[in-house]
Design an enzyme around this catalytic site. Sequence first.
Site, mmCIF file in Angstrom:
data_model
loop_
_atom_site.group_PDB
_atom_site.id
_atom_site.type_symbol
_atom_site.label_atom_id
_atom_site.label_comp_id
_atom_site.label_asym_id
_atom_site.label_seq_id
_atom_site.Cartn_x
_atom_site.Cartn_y
_atom_site.Cartn_z
ATOM 1 N N LYS A 250 60.150 52.857 37.663
ATOM 2 C CA LYS A 250 59.119 51.997 37.418
ATOM 3 C C LYS A 250 58.193 52.991 36.492
ATOM 4 O O LYS A 250 57.870 53.775 37.541
ATOM 5 C CB LYS A 250 58.628 51.075 39.127
ATOM 6 C CG LYS A 250 57.986 50.085 38.026
ATOM 7 C CD LYS A 250 57.520 48.837 39.429
ATOM 8 C CE LYS A 250 56.700 47.636 38.621
ATOM 9 N NZ LYS A 250 55.708 46.980 39.826
ATOM 10 N N SER B 95 55.536 42.402 37.560
ATOM 11 C CA SER B 95 55.507 43.781 36.965
ATOM 12 C C SER B 95 57.219 44.451 37.014
ATOM 13 O O SER B 95 56.492 45.018 36.514
ATOM 14 C CB SER B 95 54.437 44.098 37.466
ATOM 15 O OG SER B 95 54.882 44.590 38.238
ATOM 16 N N SER C 201 55.299 41.379 42.515
ATOM 17 C CA SER C 201 55.575 41.687 41.493
ATOM 18 C C SER C 201 57.364 42.324 42.376
ATOM 19 O O SER C 201 58.052 42.901 40.573
ATOM 20 C CB SER C 201 55.119 43.086 40.865
ATOM 21 O OG SER C 201 53.717 42.740 41.015
#
Length: 468
Positions: free
Chosen positions: A76, A151, A175
Amino acid sequence: MTLTRQSASTILADLSSGRLSAAELMQATLARIADVNPQLNAIVALQDADALMAAARAADAGPWRGPLHGLPVAVKDLADVAGLPTTKGSPLLADFVPKRDELIAARMRAAGAIFIGKTNVPEFGLGSHTFNPVYGATVNPYDPTLSCGGSSGGAAVALATGMLALADGSDMMGSLRNPAAWNNVYGYRPSWGLVPSEPLGDTFLHQLSTLGPMARSPQDIALLLDVIAGPDPRQPHGMRHEPIAPLEPCDPKGLRIGWLGDWGGAYPMEAGVMECCEGALRSFEAMGCHVEALAPPFPAEKIWDSWTTLRSWQVGAGLAPMMEQPDQRAQLKDSARWEAERGMALSAMEVHRASVLRSDWFKRAAALFEDYDALVLPSAQVWPFDVAQPYPTSIAGQEMDTYHRWMEVMIPVSLLGLPCLAAPAGFGAQGVPMGVQIFGPRGSDARLLALGAAYHEATGWPQKAPAM
């Protein structure tokens, strides 16, 4: 089933036994990325194919390094990986290439992972919609006109489409959970402190955000959790972790499940969301669980007041150096400036009062878990929305007063740092996925994942892959 759609458990077992080479897997992975990523934009900063193939051949020739040996992984884009850009979706960091791995990346690398690139995020991870001015938007593989959530949106899309077998993510206000719901995969928010972050700045006070794994099954979640979990001696709140892979499903018969729904109407829901999530409850009942609808156990507004104070305090602390530089401040998106301004204006007593509310909710939740083995909430209040829309401004006729109020259903879990498995719940009339949050008391990670494994065996939702 194609190679890249197989479970991480199967792929890693085949790599370990020699039935599959890292070079074969890398070649298939890069082919899959070339096939679908141009339309989806989930994996960013993809590294040179020749260099990646060379790394895979080196893994085949070298000694076995650990449980992720030879597995392609994209991290990520909020976490540092040596030699790969870490932009956090911000123009301020567009050229930043770290020289060392952050803790989570270091643990995956030590376990044998081969880093191929990054997964896309919203700017600084703020907002459950993956778009930013550096790489653009990541779209939903079930309908590319819609948001994939965030996210950890790039990670969820990469899993859903077979570009990755495992993915890391992070979760403050959903997220790991919202993108799992909207992409028909699993996201796991571990008990706070089980998966340590990089020890930067304060390591005592801020207890909202955590790192965690994502996968296409709870069994695969367990594999990655075993790699990234466990205390870091440089940090004060670490939890011990006993390995749980290979994960076995529990016997769910007789378990008591509490359904919190829309919190007595406090959380507005788009049409069809509740009905889809209630389908998951029927799956629990079919498994032999006792499911009971519960009244709101704590005032939603008190949870919201505590959350927004503590979140802005944490975000403001992180963004304060940029806020102090006028040229950098001007490049932050509106929601980031709003959070930072609120956080920097808070008094110590305001933060204390917010923490008292959090403490009161924790005590009430602990009492609930004396009677229930797990609690369930929806993983989102709306279906995936137009990818060109920054965030929903109303739900079922109710106006949203902040950029993140539409994700309020996430905060009862986040505020307390509870372990939570985001599990697929099926599809709506539009053909896009939805999910539920299954959560328990702190420290119940192994039991919770075993329940998730039983649910997965009974439903198999991620096997219903997107058409692309």
